[in-house]
Write a protein that holds these residues in place. Structure first.
Motif, PDB file in Angstrom:
ATOM      1  N   GLU A  92     -30.878 -66.080 -18.862  1.00 54.69           N
ATOM      2  CA  GLU A  92     -29.608 -65.909 -18.155  1.00 54.69           C
ATOM      3  C   GLU A  92     -28.440 -66.371 -19.029  1.00 54.69           C
ATOM      4  OE1 GLU A  92     -29.355 -64.298 -15.511  1.00 54.69           O
ATOM      5  OE2 GLU A  92     -30.996 -64.670 -14.124  1.00 54.69           O
ATOM      6  N   GLY A  93     -28.610 -67.541 -19.660  1.00 51.11           N
ATOM      7  CA  GLY A  93     -27.530 -68.070 -20.498  1.00 51.11           C
ATOM      8  C   GLY A  93     -27.234 -67.177 -21.682  1.00 51.11           C
ATOM      9  N   LEU A  94     -28.273 -66.720 -22.373  1.00 54.24           N
ATOM     10  CA  LEU A  94     -28.083 -65.827 -23.515  1.00 54.24           C
ATOM     11  C   LEU A  94     -27.397 -64.535 -23.090  1.00 54.24           C
ATOM     12  CD1 LEU A  94     -31.545 -66.265 -25.295  1.00 54.24           C
ATOM     13  CD2 LEU A  94     -29.333 -66.957 -26.207  1.00 54.24           C
ATOM     14  N   THR A  95     -27.829 -64.002 -21.944  1.00 52.70           N
ATOM     15  CA  THR A  95     -27.242 -62.748 -21.465  1.00 52.70           C
ATOM     16  C   THR A  95     -25.768 -62.920 -21.103  1.00 52.70           C
ATOM     17  OG1 THR A  95     -29.395 -62.086 -20.575  1.00 52.70           O
ATOM     18  CG2 THR A  95     -27.468 -60.891 -19.785  1.00 52.70           C
ATOM     19  N   LEU A  96     -25.473 -63.968 -20.338  1.00 50.90           N
ATOM     20  CA  LEU A  96     -24.093 -64.188 -19.911  1.00 50.90           C
ATOM     21  C   LEU A  96     -23.173 -64.443 -21.098  1.00 50.90           C
ATOM     22  CD1 LEU A  96     -24.796 -66.316 -16.726  1.00 50.90           C
ATOM     23  CD2 LEU A  96     -23.639 -64.108 -16.758  1.00 50.90           C
ATOM     24  N   ASN A  97     -23.666 -65.151 -22.107  1.00 52.17           N
ATOM     25  CA  ASN A  97     -22.856 -65.381 -23.300  1.00 52.17           C
ATOM     26  C   ASN A  97     -22.643 -64.097 -24.086  1.00 52.17           C
ATOM     27  OD1 ASN A  97     -22.438 -68.139 -22.895  1.00 52.17           O
ATOM     28  ND2 ASN A  97     -24.348 -68.704 -23.914  1.00 52.17           N
ATOM     29  N   ARG A 105     -21.271 -55.908 -16.646  1.00 53.51           N
ATOM     30  CA  ARG A 105     -22.212 -55.754 -17.750  1.00 53.51           C
ATOM     31  C   ARG A 105     -23.494 -56.518 -17.452  1.00 53.51           C
ATOM     32  NH1 ARG A 105     -18.283 -56.956 -22.952  1.00 53.51           N
ATOM     33  NH2 ARG A 105     -16.846 -55.213 -22.666  1.00 53.51           N
ATOM     34  N   TYR A 106     -23.348 -57.713 -16.892  1.00 55.17           N
ATOM     35  CA  TYR A 106     -24.523 -58.518 -16.550  1.00 55.17           C
ATOM     36  C   TYR A 106     -25.419 -57.745 -15.580  1.00 55.17           C
ATOM     37  CZ  TYR A 106     -27.378 -61.960 -14.154  1.00 55.17           C
ATOM     38  OH  TYR A 106     -28.437 -62.615 -13.586  1.00 55.17           O
ATOM     39  N   GLY A 107     -24.826 -57.149 -14.557  1.00 52.15           N
ATOM     40  CA  GLY A 107     -25.598 -56.417 -13.568  1.00 52.15           C
ATOM     41  C   GLY A 107     -26.360 -55.259 -14.172  1.00 52.15           C
ATOM     42  N   ARG A 108     -25.722 -54.549 -15.125  1.00 54.43           N
ATOM     43  CA  ARG A 108     -26.387 -53.397 -15.735  1.00 54.43           C
ATOM     44  C   ARG A 108     -27.569 -53.822 -16.604  1.00 54.43           C
ATOM     45  NH1 ARG A 108     -20.996 -51.524 -16.396  1.00 54.43           N
ATOM     46  NH2 ARG A 108     -21.015 -51.994 -18.623  1.00 54.43           N
ATOM     47  N   ILE A 109     -27.483 -55.003 -17.213  1.00 56.02           N
ATOM     48  CA  ILE A 109     -28.613 -55.509 -18.000  1.00 56.02           C
ATOM     49  C   ILE A 109     -29.694 -56.047 -17.082  1.00 56.02           C
ATOM     50  CG2 ILE A 109     -29.332 -57.279 -19.654  1.00 56.02           C
ATOM     51  CD1 ILE A 109     -26.542 -57.031 -20.916  1.00 56.02           C
ATOM     52  N   ARG A 110     -29.275 -56.811 -16.072  1.00 57.14           N
ATOM     53  CA  ARG A 110     -30.229 -57.477 -15.192  1.00 57.14           C
ATOM     54  C   ARG A 110     -31.092 -56.480 -14.412  1.00 57.14           C
ATOM     55  NH1 ARG A 110     -33.527 -59.037 -12.593  1.00 57.14           N
ATOM     56  NH2 ARG A 110     -33.922 -61.050 -11.600  1.00 57.14           N
ATOM     57  N   LEU A 111     -30.569 -55.281 -14.168  1.00 56.67           N
ATOM     58  CA  LEU A 111     -31.319 -54.311 -13.372  1.00 56.67           C
ATOM     59  C   LEU A 111     -32.613 -53.881 -14.059  1.00 56.67           C
ATOM     60  CD1 LEU A 111     -31.118 -51.079 -14.425  1.00 56.67           C
ATOM     61  CD2 LEU A 111     -28.739 -51.428 -13.763  1.00 56.67           C
ATOM     62  N   TRP A 112     -32.701 -54.045 -15.401  1.00 54.53           N
ATOM     63  CA  TRP A 112     -33.925 -53.618 -16.087  1.00 54.53           C
ATOM     64  C   TRP A 112     -35.094 -54.521 -15.707  1.00 54.53           C
ATOM     65  CZ3 TRP A 112     -34.617 -49.044 -18.109  1.00 54.53           C
ATOM     66  CH2 TRP A 112     -33.484 -48.288 -18.407  1.00 54.53           C
ATOM     67  N   GLY A 113     -34.830 -55.773 -15.390  1.00 55.81           N
ATOM     68  CA  GLY A 113     -35.882 -56.635 -14.859  1.00 55.81           C
ATOM     69  C   GLY A 113     -36.389 -56.096 -13.534  1.00 55.81           C
ATOM     70  N   SER A 114     -35.473 -55.589 -12.742  1.00 51.97           N
ATOM     71  CA  SER A 114     -35.846 -55.025 -11.445  1.00 51.97           C
ATOM     72  C   SER A 114     -36.670 -53.750 -11.604  1.00 51.97           C
ATOM     73  CB  SER A 114     -34.577 -54.727 -10.632  1.00 51.97           C
ATOM     74  OG  SER A 114     -33.803 -55.891 -10.468  1.00 51.97           O
ATOM     75  N   ALA A 285     -26.624 -62.425  -8.195  1.00 51.54           N
ATOM     76  CA  ALA A 285     -25.483 -62.050  -9.046  1.00 51.54           C
ATOM     77  C   ALA A 285     -24.279 -62.952  -8.758  1.00 51.54           C
ATOM     78  CB  ALA A 285     -25.122 -60.588  -8.826  1.00 51.54           C
ATOM     79  N   ALA A 286     -24.012 -63.209  -7.480  1.00 51.18           N
ATOM     80  CA  ALA A 286     -22.877 -64.062  -7.121  1.00 51.18           C
ATOM     81  C   ALA A 286     -23.102 -65.503  -7.573  1.00 51.18           C
ATOM     82  CB  ALA A 286     -22.639 -64.017  -5.610  1.00 51.18           C
TER      83      ALA A 286
END
Length: 359
Positions: A92-97, A105-114, A285-286
């Protein structure tokens, strides 16, 4: 994780033992994240911590192939969870940075885990139908080894030299009414998830649905999560963190109540799973948005660790234990999910008196 209850049931565990095991392994989330976060923040080598955690998670998970009995399985899974806590905060930290705080942008990356979760839950449900309740641990081992291999291809982002506020500790961020309210809300929300994480797959199988249908139901929830992740940034900007959390958690309460009283109806069962978009997707996300902006880069890993320790550790452990106590081999399913709905309502109420400007 959705099939851990099925695996343990196949090994002959009672519902109370399953709940106790979930609670005990979740306790590893209390101390673990803070130890790893301090290491990551002090060394600035978040990627190395991630790689070490992934390797040790895989190694300790593989113990389940060789041990039996309550305490042996509990110990192996608790060790796995201890090392697993090194992984998620660093990712999470690496992604947010990398995305510089842009929630869209975070949401579009995080969806691949889903997406990965969807494919694997459907596949694992089919494997249970074809083989046995042991199938999930084989799938889990393959996934964990693949995760470790992938981390070897990542690059460590450059460490920023930040001399501002070096004299401050994280305590001035923790010891505030808004953060206490946030932690209380997260803990109660995760407590409410105890019945779902521990017994949803068993519950659906007991209602007469097949393993593959169970996989599709779990996948449907995550598909809804994927869709909401794509819109998460816009919705957080529009409504703010506080009201996104309150609305999403109240919808979570509705979800648990539908499972309590209407799971025999395929249509309402599908609806309850679609609410996963809010009960996990939007709340996660929030929460990430809040932690990233509230703690800043200096305390990012430690902030993530406290969030996981208290919310997922304390809340998750109490939820797992309580769900196992009330489940009674499925006879207490309605009561268990009703109590989960009550916990979710209390979670939403914890945030109502927090100023929207503070979140």
């Amino acid at each position: 994780m959705p099939y851990l209850g099925v695996f343990l049931d196949g090994r002959g565990f009672s519902s109370s033992e399953i709940g106790e095991l979930f609670a005990l392994i979740t306790v590893a989330r209390i101390a673990g994240p803070n130890l790893w976060a301090v290491l990551a923040d002090k060394t600035g080598r978040a990627l190395k911590v991630l790689q070490l955690g992934a390797l040790l998670t895989f190694a300790t998970f593989c113990l389940v192939f060789f041990v039996e009995g309550f305490w042996a399985l509990t110990l192996s899974l608790a060790l796995m969870m201890m090392f697993w806590t090194a992984i998620l905060p660093q990712i999470e930290g690496l992604t947010l940075n990398c995305v510089l705080g842009h929630t869209s942008r975070y949401g579009r990356i995080r969806l691949w885990g889903s997406i990965g979760y969807i494919l694997l839950t459907i596949f694992t449900g089919k494997m249970i139908d074809m083989f046995s309740s042991e199938a999930p641990i084989y799938v889990g081992a393959i996934v964990l080894f693949s995760l470790f291999a992938i981390t070897l291809l990542l690059k460590e982002p450059p460490r920023e030299k930040n001399t501002d506020h070096q004299h401050l500790s994280i305590w001035h961020k923790i010891n505030t009414p808004v953060f206490y309210a946030f932690l209380m809300s997260v803990a109660l929300l995760q407590l409410s998830f105890g019945a779902y994480y521990g017994f949803f797959a068993l519950y659906v199988l007991d209602l007469g649905y097949s393993g593959q249908a169970t996989g599709w139901l779990i996948a449907l929830g995550v598909l809804a999560e994927v869709i909401i992740f794509l819109q998460a940034g816009k919705l957080i900007t529009l409504f703010g963190v506080k009201w996104i959390l309150v609305i999403s958690i109240l919808l979570t309460a509705l979800r648990w109540y539908l499972l309590a009283v209407a799971a025999n109806s395929p249509a309402l069962l599908v609806l309850s799973q679609m609410l996963h978009a809010f009960s996990f997707g939007m709340t996660h996300a929030a929460s990430m948005h809040f932690i990233h902006h509230y703690f800043g880069k200096k305390f990012q890993s430690q902030g993530q660790a406290i969030y996981i320790s208290v919310g997922f550790g304390v809340g998750g452990a109490l939820g797992g234990y309580g769900a196992g106590y009330f489940w009674q081999q499925g006879q207490g399913a309605e009561l268990t999910f009703t109590l989960a709905a009550v916990a979710a309502v209390l979670s939403a109420l914890s945030l109502l008196f927090v100023s929207s400007k503070r979140m």
